[in-house]
Design a protein around this motif. Structure first.
Motif, short mmCIF file in Angstrom:
data_model
loop_
_atom_site.label_atom_id
_atom_site.label_comp_id
_atom_site.label_asym_id
_atom_site.label_seq_id
_atom_site.Cartn_x
_atom_site.Cartn_y
_atom_site.Cartn_z
N SER A 135 5.09 8.57 0.62
CA SER A 135 5.48 10.16 0.30
C SER A 135 5.39 10.96 1.14
O SER A 135 6.24 12.42 0.93
CB SER A 135 4.93 10.11 -0.76
OG SER A 135 3.43 9.94 -0.47
N ASN A 136 4.76 10.71 2.69
CA ASN A 136 4.78 12.24 3.21
C ASN A 136 5.72 12.50 4.76
O ASN A 136 5.53 12.91 5.24
CB ASN A 136 3.44 11.74 3.95
CG ASN A 136 1.96 12.61 3.15
OD1 ASN A 136 1.94 13.05 1.83
ND2 ASN A 136 1.03 11.48 3.11
N THR A 173 -1.87 5.16 10.20
CA THR A 173 -1.00 4.41 8.38
C THR A 173 -1.07 6.14 7.71
O THR A 173 -1.66 6.55 7.90
CB THR A 173 -0.89 3.41 6.76
OG1 THR A 173 -2.35 3.94 6.87
CG2 THR A 173 -1.19 1.80 8.34
N LYS A 221 0.65 -1.58 0.24
CA LYS A 221 -0.06 -0.32 -0.40
C LYS A 221 1.04 1.17 0.02
O LYS A 221 0.76 2.37 0.03
CB LYS A 221 -1.02 -0.29 1.47
CG LYS A 221 -1.63 -0.83 0.87
CD LYS A 221 -3.07 -1.02 2.36
CE LYS A 221 -4.23 -2.13 2.15
NZ LYS A 221 -4.18 -2.14 3.75
N ASP A 222 2.08 1.19 -0.07
CA ASP A 222 3.05 2.48 0.24
C ASP A 222 2.74 2.88 1.58
O ASP A 222 3.12 4.42 1.71
CB ASP A 222 3.02 3.49 -0.93
CG ASP A 222 3.39 2.59 -2.13
OD1 ASP A 222 4.28 1.75 -2.34
OD2 ASP A 222 3.08 2.82 -3.37
N ARG A 223 2.38 2.27 2.66
CA ARG A 223 2.54 3.07 3.32
C ARG A 223 2.42 2.00 4.36
O ARG A 223 2.56 1.89 4.56
CB ARG A 223 0.65 3.09 3.79
CG ARG A 223 0.09 3.87 2.69
CD ARG A 223 -1.77 3.57 3.29
NE ARG A 223 -1.73 4.32 4.13
CZ ARG A 223 -2.42 5.65 4.17
NH1 ARG A 223 -2.62 5.66 2.29
NH2 ARG A 223 -2.64 6.52 4.73
N HIS A 273 0.88 7.69 4.27
CA HIS A 273 1.93 7.70 3.25
C HIS A 273 3.33 7.62 3.50
O HIS A 273 3.63 8.34 3.21
CB HIS A 273 0.75 8.02 2.07
CG HIS A 273 1.32 7.68 0.54
ND1 HIS A 273 2.23 8.69 -0.11
CD2 HIS A 273 0.45 6.35 -0.34
CE1 HIS A 273 2.08 6.99 -1.76
NE2 HIS A 273 1.34 6.42 -1.35
#
Ligand SMILES: [Zn+2]
Length: 108
Positions: free
Chosen positions: A69-70, A65, A33-35, A67
């Protein structure tokens, strides 16, 4: 399985969203989930069943969760966002290091 730049145990800093600027340790990664789950961040309320430690059941706070990218990996040497780079060791293992100060980010 997708590769995440953030790994379990990393210290990360939130760079976007309402908790920007906060930091914590990565408890869990969810590569599909990219998390990631970060200790003490993005707390959410979840309903819990009655258990021995929580006989009343009810609503508890738990980490939600975030992300990937954050968040950004924090370099312990730079004491700020790491410039994450990869290199291979002699036995072919991929390790991450900070491109600014050369600190190995994968020491367990
Ligand atoms: Zn560094």
């Amino acid at each position: 399985m997708a590769k995440l730049s953030v790994k379990k145990g990393d210290r990360v800093k939130v760079i976007a969203g309402k908790e920007r600027g906060k930091s914590g340790k990565v408890l869990k990664t969810l590569p599909s989930k990219d998390r990631v789950v970060v200790e003490g961040l993005h707390m959410i309320k979840v309903a819990s069943k009655k258990t021995q430690t929580n006989p009343q059941g009810g609503i508890i706070d738990r980490e939600g969760t975030v992300h990937v990218s954050n968040v950004t990996v924090v370099c312990p040497t730079c004491d700020g966002p790491a410039k994450v780079k990869n290199r291979r060791t002699e036995d072919g293992q991929r390790i991450r290091y900070c491109g600014r100060c050369d600190t190995d980010l994968d020491k367990e």
